[in-house]
Design a protein around this motif. Structure first.
Motif, PDB file in Angstrom:
ATOM      1  N   GLU A 317     -24.589  27.139   1.101  1.00 34.38           N
ATOM      2  CA  GLU A 317     -25.236  26.050   0.353  1.00 34.38           C
ATOM      3  C   GLU A 317     -24.208  25.209  -0.386  1.00 34.38           C
ATOM      4  O   GLU A 317     -24.376  23.998  -0.508  1.00 34.38           O
ATOM      5  CB  GLU A 317     -26.256  26.636  -0.622  1.00 34.38           C
ATOM      6  CG  GLU A 317     -27.564  27.065   0.019  1.00 34.38           C
ATOM      7  CD  GLU A 317     -28.586  27.470  -1.033  1.00 34.38           C
ATOM      8  OE1 GLU A 317     -28.204  28.149  -1.997  1.00 34.38           O
ATOM      9  OE2 GLU A 317     -29.760  27.101  -0.866  1.00 34.38           O
ATOM     10  N   VAL A 318     -23.160  25.837  -0.896  1.00 30.22           N
ATOM     11  CA  VAL A 318     -22.106  25.081  -1.583  1.00 30.22           C
ATOM     12  C   VAL A 318     -21.483  24.085  -0.619  1.00 30.22           C
ATOM     13  O   VAL A 318     -21.245  22.916  -0.974  1.00 30.22           O
ATOM     14  CB  VAL A 318     -21.042  26.044  -2.151  1.00 30.22           C
ATOM     15  CG1 VAL A 318     -19.833  25.249  -2.660  1.00 30.22           C
ATOM     16  CG2 VAL A 318     -21.628  26.890  -3.260  1.00 30.22           C
ATOM     17  N   ASP A 319     -21.230  24.514   0.613  1.00 30.18           N
ATOM     18  CA  ASP A 319     -20.649  23.617   1.607  1.00 30.18           C
ATOM     19  C   ASP A 319     -21.620  22.498   1.977  1.00 30.18           C
ATOM     20  O   ASP A 319     -21.226  21.336   2.128  1.00 30.18           O
ATOM     21  CB  ASP A 319     -20.271  24.426   2.848  1.00 30.18           C
ATOM     22  CG  ASP A 319     -19.578  23.552   3.892  1.00 30.18           C
ATOM     23  OD1 ASP A 319     -18.480  23.044   3.586  1.00 30.18           O
ATOM     24  OD2 ASP A 319     -20.157  23.364   4.983  1.00 30.18           O
ATOM     25  N   THR A 320     -22.904  22.851   2.117  1.00 32.12           N
ATOM     26  CA  THR A 320     -23.916  21.826   2.429  1.00 32.12           C
ATOM     27  C   THR A 320     -24.040  20.831   1.288  1.00 32.12           C
ATOM     28  O   THR A 320     -24.186  19.614   1.518  1.00 32.12           O
ATOM     29  CB  THR A 320     -25.279  22.500   2.688  1.00 32.12           C
ATOM     30  OG1 THR A 320     -25.134  23.506   3.688  1.00 32.12           O
ATOM     31  CG2 THR A 320     -26.304  21.469   3.145  1.00 32.12           C
ATOM     32  N   ALA A 321     -23.988  21.341   0.072  1.00 31.23           N
ATOM     33  CA  ALA A 321     -24.056  20.449  -1.091  1.00 31.23           C
ATOM     34  C   ALA A 321     -22.912  19.450  -1.072  1.00 31.23           C
ATOM     35  O   ALA A 321     -23.079  18.267  -1.389  1.00 31.23           O
ATOM     36  CB  ALA A 321     -24.026  21.270  -2.375  1.00 31.23           C
ATOM     37  N   ARG A 322     -21.725  19.930  -0.663  1.00 28.35           N
ATOM     38  CA  ARG A 322     -20.572  19.033  -0.593  1.00 28.35           C
ATOM     39  C   ARG A 322     -20.799  17.953   0.462  1.00 28.35           C
ATOM     40  O   ARG A 322     -20.464  16.780   0.244  1.00 28.35           O
ATOM     41  CB  ARG A 322     -19.313  19.842  -0.262  1.00 28.35           C
ATOM     42  CG  ARG A 322     -18.029  18.983  -0.216  1.00 28.35           C
ATOM     43  CD  ARG A 322     -16.794  19.806   0.097  1.00 28.35           C
ATOM     44  NE  ARG A 322     -16.514  20.745  -0.992  1.00 28.35           N
ATOM     45  CZ  ARG A 322     -16.737  22.062  -0.934  1.00 28.35           C
ATOM     46  NH1 ARG A 322     -17.260  22.601   0.179  1.00 28.35           N
ATOM     47  NH2 ARG A 322     -16.447  22.862  -1.939  1.00 28.35           N
TER      48      ARG A 322
END
Length: 861
Positions: A317-322
């Motif tokens: 999710e952190v990567d998707t948020a980025r």
């Protein structure tokens, strides 16, 4: 006016003289300056050097006359020159004398009352720069010890200008004695904010706060000389000690047309923060540009803001948020509102990203969502904010909101419009609340709980309108016009012919101050609708005419609040609509337009223009009434207004006939209460020497108003006009004591109804000065003359005639007191102004009080 005698010419009037005299009179004035006050010239030059870029004029600064006037009328306080004028007498304060004894309410914070943005993120470097540029110096003792601080945040919409300004205020509010937040996208909003500032500071109270133009000048006067203690006689300041001055911050938010601020720009030692899309705001009224162009958030801050709004748990999710954060390009508004959509629809980050990954407009979204070069927004923003994913009711509510003023939309107005977004179902407050909460949850609107108002970003409005089909636009425009008109308390009488158009909340409220709060609440929405008018197409004839009615009444409201020009283009639009229309109510509206323009021209001493408009209004109304075989309140008003013009043209017998016919019509309608028509008729009688008939009319009229409204009513200015006329009648009868009593009653009445700084009040103040001169009370007469000139000078172009007349009175008083040099300056001011008005080049020795009375409206004599 009776025989005029009088003056103590101050710096302001000397400078007014120099502007109007032009190059022709400069050698004479320069000689006077060098002979009497050589040091004052150096001080004025110093002030010019400091403030020439902050003046309100666009004219060249090379002419000493214009520069000196600007410095005197709008310049900041300068302790070095305090108490000095070019005539060697004490300066008249830029804050009117009647305010001097009033305490200033400090600390004073007039802010947008939205709660602090708990989601604010980043921009630390910019906030530190603002603190460096705008915070007051800790060792500043008085406002005159430094220069005006100003800084502009520029950039396209949605970049975060307003939020940065709001955060700066939140952090540093307590560093200032006063902070004022002013929405600056429209003149009407600027006027309203300045009046609220005047009330909050205690410079005016609600009973005085009548003219928004006057309130503006009072606030500017205080900003130029922001005393914490207005009077040093209260013992709070020790002898020889500097009087402490307040520190202030003024925020001009959304000043996308910077030149709108010309008449509102203050001087002094305060701090000004501007937010604007126009980069030229950085150099506004200053020789040294100060500000910066905001860019998007950094990648780090952009991701930080998104993560703050959307809780991420897994590394995926952190990567998707980025990825989502990067796609939104660091635009704070887009980030916060996309986060709201994700939360509101309970989407996963990967689900959101998948939803839009293959969208046909994805390419244009990345390329054009915020075009920094053109400042435009593509249709793709509707994809970004997922308007199509909203439920039908919140989507329709948002469509309605897009037609209203974005900064303050009363929830009562929206609740009254619930049928527009409730699918034809019967009204249920819960339907509105549900739709509103959906928009709040999606961060598409914000709520001010204190004022029970919603606000929306202009970009959201723009995108909603851009994605709406023309039929839906027409429908909503039509409905919003009807909603606003239904709540508007109209000044105009009900049309003679039964109108096919809907009627307003009430009608015939001309001069009634009690309707102003309701008008003030609706007016910004009319401004918004007027902005949209140019892009509307194929509206029905009924909608066009109803919109024209709304514009006419709204412009008249601005006239009542003190404007003499710049009615936001309302009259022009209304006239264009009417002249191209064949709708049955068309002629009635044209009559209203000519009535309004005729009255405005009369108030500004443009008598020829006034006559033309009043004759046209009369022709239209009388034609309608003749066809209907009726005589109503509109016909009464048409006769009365034409009678006023004929009296002004010295056609007294014709003016008398018109006004008598007007009164006959109104008496036949029943519920008769004397109005201003009786006062105007009395002038026609008085000027023809019909003193007994005039006396009977005025005493009966005064008794009639007292019977209906009580003695000394404060409903409107009409009782004051009758008292004024009675004072003039007694003067014509050589009953001077009784004349003074009536004029003094009129003076108190006008101050308590239209306010201390209205032009009606200035007229009677001039009369009071004449009485004081007659009784030998010259010093108090000077004070009253200066009070009148102070009122006229708020709008010098509109009241040039009255300034000339009152300045001639002042010159006569100085001459009688033996102050011939000062009297000479006053006479030159008066004569030069009269020459500009009449085009007659007459020597002073041949001019009398009557020559100056002839250039003002008869009721001001």
């Amino acid at each position: 006016m009776e025989t005029a005698i009088g003056l103590n010419l101050d710096h302001k009037e000397t400078c007014l003289f120099t502007k109007n005299l032009g190059d022709e009179g400069l050698p004479e004035l320069t000689k006077f300056i060098h002979e009497t006050l050589h040091d004052a010239v150096n001080l004025v030059a110093l002030r010019l050097e400091q403030y020439q870029y902050a003046t309100m004029s666009n004219s060249p600064t090379s002419e000493l006359a214009q520069e000196v006037e600007q410095c005197a009328l709008t310049g900041p306080s300068n302790k070095a020159t305090e108490g000095i004028s070019l005539s060697g007498v004490e300066l008249v304060s830029s804050t009117p004398k009647s305010d001097i004894a009033k305490p200033v309410h400090l600390p004073c914070f007039v802010l947008n009352t939205h709660s602090a943005n708990k989601d604010f993120c980043g921009r630390q470097d910019i906030l530190e720069r603002l603190a460096t540029e705008l915070l007051p110096s800790k060792n500043t003792v008085t406002a005159s010890s430094g220069a005006l601080k100003q800084f502009a945040l520029c950039g396209l919409g949605g970049i975060g200008k307003t939020e940065i300004a709001r955060e700066f205020v939140r952090r540093h509010k307590d560093s200032f004695d006063a902070v004022f937040w002013v929405v600056a996208d429209e003149i009407a909003k600027l006027d309203n904010h300045y009046q609220q500032i005047s009330l909050a500071l205690g410079l005016e109270d609600s009973s005085e706060c009548k003219s928004q133009v006057v309130s503006r000048e009072i606030v500017k006067g205080w900003l130029a000389n922001p005393q914490k203690h207005i009077s040093e006689s209260d013992g709070s300041v020790q002898p020889g000690e500097a009087s402490p001055e307040a520190t202030w911050l003024l925020i001009f938010d959304d000043a996308d047309d910077p030149m709108t601020l010309t008449d509102y720009w203050p001087q002094g030692n305060g701090s000004i923060l501007i937010t604007s899309r126009d980069p030229s705001s950085k150099g506004l009224f200053t020789s040294k540009p100060s500000g910066l162009d905001l860019g998007p958030l950094s990648q780090k801050d952009s991701l930080s803001l998104f993560n703050h709004l959307i809780t991420t748990s897994s590394e995926l999710e952190v990567d998707t948020a980025r990825q989502i954060s990067d796609a939104l390009g660091g635009i704070p508004l887009a980030i916060s509102q996309i986060a709201g959509i994700i939360r509101g629809q309970d989407l996963t980050l990967s689900g959101f990203l998948d939803l839009y990954a293959d969208h046909e407009e994805s390419a244009s979204f990345y390329e054009t969502k915020f075009n920094t070069n053109s400042g435009t927004y593509g249709h793709s923003l509707s994809t970004v904010w997922a308007f199509g994913k909203l439920k039908p009711q919140p989507q329709r509510l948002l469509e309605l909101i897009s037609f209203l003023d974005p900064d303050g939309i009363g929830e009562d107005l929206l609740e009254a419009s619930v049928e527009l977004f409730s699918d034809g179902a019967s009204f249920k407050e819960s339907k509105y609340i549900e739709a509103r909460n959906d928009l709040l949850q999606s961060s598409l609107v914000r709520k001010d709980n204190q004022k029970q108002q919603l606000s929306v970003h202009r970009i959201v409005q723009d995108v909603i309108l851009a994605t709406m089909d023309s039929g839906r636009k027409r429908y909503l425009f039509d409905q919003v016009v009807r909603i606003l008109w239904a709540d508007w308390p109209s000044a105009m009488p009900k049309p003679s012919k039964e109108p096919e158009l809907p009627q307003p909340k009430s009608s015939g409220n001309r001069l009634y101050v009690g309707r102003w709060p309701a008008c003030a609440a609706i007016y910004p929405h009319i401004l918004r609708m007027h902005q949209l008018w140019s892009v509307m197409s194929d509206s029905s004839e009924a909608t066009k005419l109803l919109f024209a009615k709304l514009l006419i009444d709204a412009a008249w409201y601005q006239k009542e609040r003190g404007r003499t020009k710049q009615f936001d283009g309302f009259f022009e639009t209304a006239r264009n609509i009417c002249e191209s229309s064949t709708y049955p109510d068309r002629d009635s509206l044209l009559a209203d337009i000519h009535f309004c323009l005729g009255s405005i021209a009369m108030d500004t001493s443009n008598f020829d223009t006034s006559r033309i408009h009043k004759e046209r209004s009369f022709d239209l109304v009388s034609k309608i009434c003749k066809e209907l075989g009726t005589a109503d309140d509109r016909l009464y008003l048409a006769y009365a207004e034409r009678g006023i013009s004929r009296i002004q043209d010295t056609r007294y017998d014709e003016g008398e006939a018109d006004l008598k016919e007007a009164l006959r019509i109104r008496e036949a309608l029943g519920n008769y209460i004397p109005r201003s028509g009786e006062a105007n008729l009395s002038w026609a009688l008085l000027l023809q020497g019909k003193l007994e008939e005039c006396n009977t009319l005025l005493l009966d009229s005064l008794a009639g108003r007292e019977k209906a409204l009580g003695k000394n009513d404060r409903e409107d200015v009409r009782t004051g006009l009758i008292l004024y006329a009675l004072g003039n009648l007694r003067a014509a009868q050589n009953q001077w004591d009784e004349s003074f009593q009536y004029h003094r009653r009129a003076w108190h009445h006008m101050r308590e109804t239209v306010g201390e700084r209205d032009f009606y009040t200035a007229n009677i103040t001039h009369k009071i000065a004449e009485h004081l001169i007659r009784s030998g009370n010259n010093e108090e007469a000077i004070v009253r003359i200066n009070d009148a000139l102070e009122i006229w000078s708020v709008d010098r172009n509109a009241h040039k005639n009255e300034i000339a007349c009152t300045t001639f009175l002042k010159g006569n008083l100085l001459a009688a007191m033996g102050k011939m040099q000062k009297a000479s300056i006053a006479f030159r001011v008066a004569c030069r102004l009269r020459k500009e008005i009449t085009k007659e080049d007459r020597d002073l020795k041949g001019l009398t009080t009557k020559d100056f009375d002839d250039i003002v409206a008869f009721w001001a004599r």
